[in-house]
Design an enzyme around this catalytic site. Structure first.
Site, PDB file in Angstrom:
ATOM      1  NE  ARG A  64      -7.729   7.135  43.280  1.00 26.62           N
ATOM      2  CZ  ARG A  64      -8.863   7.686  43.693  1.00 26.62           C
ATOM      3  NH1 ARG A  64      -8.843   8.761  44.456  1.00 26.62           N
ATOM      4  NH2 ARG A  64     -10.015   7.158  43.366  1.00 26.62           N
ATOM      5  CG  ASP A 305     -14.962  12.310  40.053  1.00 28.51           C
ATOM      6  OD1 ASP A 305     -13.806  12.281  40.538  1.00 28.51           O
ATOM      7  OD2 ASP A 305     -15.989  12.204  40.741  1.00 28.51           O
TER       8      ASP A 305
HETATM    9  O1  DOR Z   1     -16.755   8.900  43.223  1.00 29.06           O
HETATM   10  C1  DOR Z   1     -15.882   9.643  43.649  1.00 29.06           C
HETATM   11  N1  DOR Z   1     -14.610   9.220  43.828  1.00 29.06           N
HETATM   12  N2  DOR Z   1     -16.205  10.903  43.964  1.00 29.06           N
HETATM   13  C2  DOR Z   1     -15.350  11.719  44.598  1.00 29.06           C
HETATM   14  O2  DOR Z   1     -15.725  12.833  44.868  1.00 29.06           O
HETATM   15  C3  DOR Z   1     -14.003  11.245  44.972  1.00 29.06           C
HETATM   16  C4  DOR Z   1     -13.577  10.130  44.120  1.00 29.06           C
HETATM   17  C5  DOR Z   1     -12.352   9.396  44.639  1.00 29.06           C
HETATM   18  O3  DOR Z   1     -11.395  10.036  45.050  1.00 29.06           O
HETATM   19  O4  DOR Z   1     -12.347   8.146  44.580  1.00 29.06           O
END
Ligand code: DOR
Length: 424
Positions: A64, A305
């Site tokens: 982030r 992820d």
């Molecule tokens: O659930 C998700 N969150 N899938 C994604 O592809 C991006 C990610 C995010 O950046 O929050």
């Protein structure tokens, strides 16, 4: 600086070692692995009854920073990583600004050097601002040391841009890390399309939204004779395409997240968006397919992820809530509990999928405990169990649907470059 790890069960997929051993580390390297080492060391760790494994390599992490520091920072995200036994993360480019220039890559690399607890590898954006229409300066991104390209969070719709990206990556033998989502099919959806979405009256995202693009990207990769890495696979049909492509010899690898092999859309409730993730939690049939694919060795690695979000973006009603699960601290324990304890795969295979295999995909010489290799190591007590409670996360993101789950496997120490960076 020297560390001696005594009496741990050393598991190293790269060499097949699985035995109780002592491990002597000097500076950033493993110097000796032997049944009994009696050397003096600055620190001695008693690993009796624990496993000693290569630190995990998580290829799909949202740190982030820059731009969304209210959700996570490089410091908090990598602290969460090492608490989960993860010693290398690859950070995704959907930051603000996006990772679409050498300046942003450099900024992240410098911040990671200053405040990172784990190693941070950088994934560059395929397109400027991840908007899909203008290709990033890929040569300069590659020169600054990115380990792959992605527009994660979105599919890159323009095939000519995809082909150029494949071409650049081919010259470095690095992967295009594809978020596969056909927006014309997924648009407006907030959960899996099926019985549950109908019952809840929520707009669904069909499996084909993923599998159509998986198919397209495999075709493009084949045509360009380059490397494709499919991100967060979730749909049974996607898996069929990937298995077929692997059989044909296409250079495709694939990652999966714990939530996609553990949870189904049955757990979705309209008043709790902690289950909202993209791709969405799928049906029982899809989850069964994922387990079968893991057992058969079709899936290369487990990633998280890790998508931390601040509370308020999850408390705005299911359709509007942010997609994402904060997962880096629970990945090993969930995977161990659901894959190894349930006898789907061996412990050795799990460690391979979390360390050696992902390291190979990004061509980094980590994920291997051996004499002369870098000492990135996790020590884990498999006999200890705990209840997941996201209030105890180091991550700023408390958004997990796994709160209250009983899991086994507690990381007690994490070493990066031979230094203990986490101890429980
Ligand atoms: O659930 C998700 N969150 N899938 C994604 O592809 C991006 C990610 C995010 O950046 O929050």
């Amino acid at each position: 600086m020297s560390v001696l790890i005594k009496n741990g069960q050393v598991i190293n997929p790269a060499t097949g070692l699985n035995a109780v051993m002592d491990l002597y580390i000097e500076d950033n390297k493993v110097v000796e692995i032997n049944a009994s080492i009696t050397k003096d060391a600055d620190e001695v760790i008693d690993a009796n009854g624990k496993i000693v494994v290569p630190g995990f390599v998580d290829l799909h992490v949202h740190l982030r920073e820059p731009g969304f520091e209210q959700k996570e920072t490089i410091e908090t995200g990598t602290l969460a990583a090492v608490a989960g036994g993860v010693t290398t993360v690859a950070c995704m480019p959907n930051t603000n600004p996006a990772i679409h220039s050498k300046e942003v890559v450099k900024l992240i690399q410098e911040k990671a050097k200053l405040s990172g607890k784990a190693k941070v590898e950088v994934v560059g954006a395929i397109t400027i601002d991840i908007l899909g229409n203008k290709i990033s300066p890929i040569e300069e991104l590659l020169e600054s040391g990115i380990i792959g390209l992605s527009d994660d969070g979105r599919t890159t719709p323009d095939e000519s841009i995809m082909k150029k990206a494949f071409e650049y990556l081919k010259s470095k033998d690095l992967p295009l890390m594809a978020h596969t989502e056909d927006m014309t099919l997924a648009r407006g959806g907030c959960m899996n399309e099926g019985e549950r979405s109908k019952a809840l009256g929520l707009k669904g995202i069909p499996n084909a939204a993923e599998s159509n693009i998986v198919k397209r990207d495999i075709e493009l990769c084949k045509e360009m004779d380059s490397r494709l890495h499919i991100c967060h696979v979730s749909a049974a049909e996607s898996m069929d395409h990937i298995i077929e492509a692997k059989k044909e010899g296409v250079k495709v690898t694939v990652e999966i997240c714990p939530h996609h092999f553990i949870l189904t859309d049955d757990i979705v409730n309209a008043d709790d968006a902690y289950s909202k993730v993209n791709p969405p939690l799928r049906s029982k049939k899809d989850v069964e397919k994922m387990i079968e694919a893991i057992k058969a060795g079709h899936i290369d690695c487990i990633v998280t992820d890790h998508a931390p979000h601040e509370e308020k973006t999850k408390k705005v009603g299911y359709p509007q809530a942010a997609f994402g699960i904060s997962g880096i601290e629970t990945s090993f324990a969930l995977s161990y509990t659901y894959l190894v304890e349930n006898n789907h795969i061996s412990l050795m295979k799990l460690i391979e999928m979390m360390s050696y295999n992902p390291a190979q995909i990004i061509k980094k010489s980590v994920g291997n405990i051996n004499e002369g290799e870098i000492a990135d190591i996790a020590i884990i007590d498999l006999n200890a169990s705990y209840t997941i409670d996201s209030n105890k996360f180091y991550s700023k993101g408390k958004n997990t649907p796994f709160n209250g789950y009983e899991v086994k496997g507690v990381v007690t120490h994490t070493l990066v470059d031979g230094k203990v960076v986490y101890r429980r």
